[in-house]
Design a protein around this motif. Structure first.
Motif, mmCIF file in Angstrom:
data_model
loop_
_atom_site.group_PDB
_atom_site.id
_atom_site.type_symbol
_atom_site.label_atom_id
_atom_site.label_comp_id
_atom_site.label_asym_id
_atom_site.label_seq_id
_atom_site.Cartn_x
_atom_site.Cartn_y
_atom_site.Cartn_z
ATOM 1 N N TYR A 593 7.978 -11.834 13.204
ATOM 2 C CA TYR A 593 6.965 -11.326 12.271
ATOM 3 C C TYR A 593 7.228 -9.863 11.958
ATOM 4 O O TYR A 593 7.597 -9.063 12.826
ATOM 5 N N LYS A 594 7.033 -9.528 10.682
ATOM 6 C CA LYS A 594 7.284 -8.161 10.218
ATOM 7 C C LYS A 594 6.081 -7.247 10.429
ATOM 8 O O LYS A 594 6.235 -6.037 10.517
ATOM 9 N N GLY A 595 4.919 -7.822 10.438
ATOM 10 C CA GLY A 595 3.732 -6.987 10.584
ATOM 11 C C GLY A 595 2.481 -7.830 10.670
ATOM 12 O O GLY A 595 2.523 -9.064 10.784
ATOM 13 N N LEU A 596 1.337 -7.170 10.580
ATOM 14 C CA LEU A 596 0.044 -7.819 10.759
ATOM 15 C C LEU A 596 -0.196 -8.909 9.725
ATOM 16 O O LEU A 596 -0.479 -10.067 10.058
ATOM 17 N N ALA A 597 -0.084 -8.547 8.458
ATOM 18 C CA ALA A 597 -0.350 -9.512 7.393
ATOM 19 C C ALA A 597 0.653 -10.658 7.426
ATOM 20 O O ALA A 597 0.290 -11.830 7.224
#
Length: 687
Positions: A593-597
């Protein structure tokens, strides 16, 4: 013929569930009553043995002073002197030998438990000859013996006395019940005569100093120093500079109905949105609690006049009425020590004291957090379930939570349940210290100091701020903890050697320790914003903390803290799942995953909505007891051993438990003190 009466219902084996259950409850009730009586007898015996220093023929006995030590409440006796408690000795000493045996003391204690103990003691005191009736001469003699030459005179030949005792002195005697009615109306007649005595020109007014003298003689023991000082200011309620009989009578009614006033004030301020009420709200609530109006507008004005220290039109909190309700009340700011501190300003000792308090706050938060975390740490294996992908390449490690527990136990042993506890305990001290301290700090700043109320908005802000501040320590702590937990089972399956916490920290670096911080904030801010207000309202609204001085028990505090953690833990599970995925190093074949969203979107798309609540039950099982034990420990540690508790309103209504026994003797004096506030302070001239 069978007896038609029985102290207890007969219990039949075949009487059925209903009758059997009722009989069982009756038996249990009787057993409880017997145990309570035995406990009370033991307490009486301990009190007697501790104070009976006189020994005659090998028998322990109480003299007058020892008797007073045994029955008088400990502490502040400024309103009722120890000498006044001694007048009860004449009632207890039925044999008139000047000493009390254990049997005498036990009988006296039993008399104090009578619901009419105050009237009964007064009757016994006035019944000098022990005939069971009171004559006019007895009434006059006992009454007069306690009134000095400078007291306001009382006319015994008045029509009021003749109504009870007849026109011919000695022609009529009073039994117990007739005597109680006479005593109930005695103060009203004394008030009328006292006002008439000072109203020389009969214009219907007296001076403020004369009014103060009347109140001191009739009810001085019921008034605090603050109210006594304010008595002359009653003249400001109406123009003219003098006080009318209506105002004197209204003030007397207020003092007489103080217990009812306290109940109305408690209920009205509790229902008020801001914890404050005005005269209109007081009268409205008083009227709603009875068929008829309990208090007149003038009486309400007097109540608010003394509570507000003469200022009109105020909305007052319950604590403002303390000086009126509690005769021993002394405002903290009026004490000599407070005045000295205020004059000298901030001293070095006060600074050191504040530093010590702050350090203790920080320490207690860490100790409480470590205690709660250790107890529930094995449940924290929910992190393993949260990290498990349903689309993982290869085998699914855990089928469910129980399967997770079995495999951890089989592959790692009991120690596997506590893998990662070290970093948890190292980080939990500052984390919980900041969280609990910041919440208390913000609530304290936003709270009304007089009502103790805080708006729902500021409750949420306080909790959310506390949750946000803790992330500074929470994120590094949890990323190390989760990687330690996850790698243990993975190492057993894949054959890799597990790494320690130091290796993980070096591998991540400073910035890596805050990977997933946005998700951590998204979890911890809402969690605390939900948790702390829920905890506060459960204590106050469900268990009624503080109502009539109630202090919550261990179980009530634990229940409040545990229940408050349930919705907070479950509703923030999606953020916790995302945080876990971002913080755990993805293995081969797993989605990264790249980030929260991006994490939210991929988890929802690949695994469905239910995946966002993986481990939700485990979070409830962990967070609920963890915060329960943490907050219980914090509540008990939060009581500074050197800190004086703030003065609270102390009345008959706030007396509970064993304290009731200590105040029975004081309550038994109520009617006698109504005869004259100085009764017992001077040696009777004739008795």
């Amino acid at each position: 013929m069978a007896s038609t009466t029985s102290p207890l219902p007969t219990v039949h084996a075949d009487s059925g569930d209903t009758n059997g259950g009722t009989a069982s409850r009756v038996v249990q009730s009787v057993k409880s009553a017997v145990r309570a009586q035995e406990s009370e007898l033991k307490r009486w015996r301990r009190t007697f043995d501790a104070n009976a220093k006189t020994v005659v023929n090998g028998e322990k006995l109480l003299d007058r002073d020892q008797f007073v030590n045994a029955i008088a409440p400990k502490g502040d006796l400024t309103r009722i002197s120890r000498a006044q408690f001694a007048i009860l000795f004449r009632v207890a000493d039925a044999a008139k030998r000047g000493l009390l045996s254990w049997d005498d003391f036990m009988v006296f204690q039993a008399l104090l438990k009578r619901p009419d103990a105050d009237y009964y003691m007064a009757f016994q005191y006035f019944d000098v000859d022990g005939s069971g009736t009171i004559t006019f001469d007895e009434f006059k003699s006992v009454f007069s013996s306690h009134i000095g030459p400078d007291a306001i005179p009382f006319d015994f030949d008045c029509d009021w006395v003749k109504l009870y005792l007849g026109k011919k002195n000695g022609a009529h005697v009073l039994g117990y019940h007739e005597f109680t009615q006479l005593m109930k109306g005695l103060q009203g007649e004394r008030l009328r005569q006292a006002f008439h005595y000072f109203d020389k020109n009969q214009d219907g007014f007296i001076r403020p100093d004369q009014f103060k003298r009347i109140m001191l003689e009739l009810a001085g023991h019921k008034l605090s120093d603050v109210v006594i000082e304010l008595l002359p200011t009653l003249t400001t309620l109406s123009p003219g500079g003098n006080i009318s009989f209506s105002e004197v009578n209204a003030c007397h009614n207020v003092i007489r109905e103080m217990d009812m006033i306290e109940r109305v004030l408690h209920e009205a301020t509790a229902k008020s949105k801001d914890g404050r009420i005005d005269q209109t709200e007081f009268l409205n609530h008083a009227a709603s609690t009875s068929r008829h109006s309990l208090f007149t507008p003038m009486e309400a004005s007097i109540i608010f006049h003394f509570a507000g220290r003469g200022a009109a039109g105020q909305r007052l909190a319950f604590i403002d009425f303390a000086q009126l309700l509690d005769p021993r009340w002394r405002a903290p700011g009026d004490s000599e020590d407070a005045m000295v501190d205020k004059a000298e300003g901030v001293t070095a000792s006060s600074v050191l004291s504040n530093i010590a308090h702050s350090a203790y706050n920080f320490l207690q938060g860490g100790m409480a957090g470590a205690f709660g975390a250790t107890i529930v740490y094995p449940i924290d294996l929910g992190a393993l379930m949260q990290n498990q992908r349903s689309t993982i390449v290869g085998q699914l490690l855990y089928k469910n939570s129980w399967d997770c527990v079995k495999k951890v136990l089989r592959n790692e042993g009991f120690r596997g349940f506590y893998r990662g506890l070290g970093p948890q305990l190292i980080g939990v001290a500052p984390e919980k210290a900041i969280k609990l301290t910041v919440n208390d700090l913000v609530r304290g700043r936003a709270m009304d100091p007089e009502t103790g109320r805080i708006s729902p908005f500021w409750e949420v802000v306080a909790g959310g701020t506390a949750g946000g501040c803790q992330v500074v320590f929470t994120n590094p702590l949890e990323i190390v903890k989760i990687r330690l937990q996850v790698q243990g089972e993975a190492a057993a399956v894949e054959g890799a050697a597990p790494r320690g916490a130091v290796h993980i920290i070096r591998q991540l670096g400073l910035l890596g320790l805050y990977r997933g911080a946005s998700a951590c904030l998204l979890r911890d801010i809402p969690f605390s914003a939900i948790y702390f207000p829920a905890y506060s309202h459960l204590k106050k609204d469900v268990f009624h903390e503080g109502y009539h001085g109630k202090t919550l028990s261990f179980f009530e505090t634990l229940t409040s803290a545990a229940v408050a953690g349930m919705p907070a833990a479950y509703l923030t599970t999606p953020a916790d799942v995302v945080k876990t995925r971002l913080q755990v190093e993805a293995r081969k074949g797993q989605t990264s995953y790249k980030g929260l969203a991006d994490a939210f979107a991929k988890i929802y798309r690949e695994e469905g909505f239910k995946a966002l609540f993986k481990g939700g039950t485990a979070r409830i099982l962990r967070s609920s007891p963890q915060f329960g034990f943490t907050l219980v420990a914090y509540e008990y540690l939060h009581k500074y051993p050197w800190k004086e508790a703030p003065r609270e309103v102390e009345t008959a209504l706030t007396t509970r438990g064993e304290e009731i026994a200590k105040t029975r003797a004081r309550n038994a004096l109520k009617i006698l003190l109504d005869v004259h506030g100085d009764i017992g302070r001077r040696t009777p001239s004739a008795a």
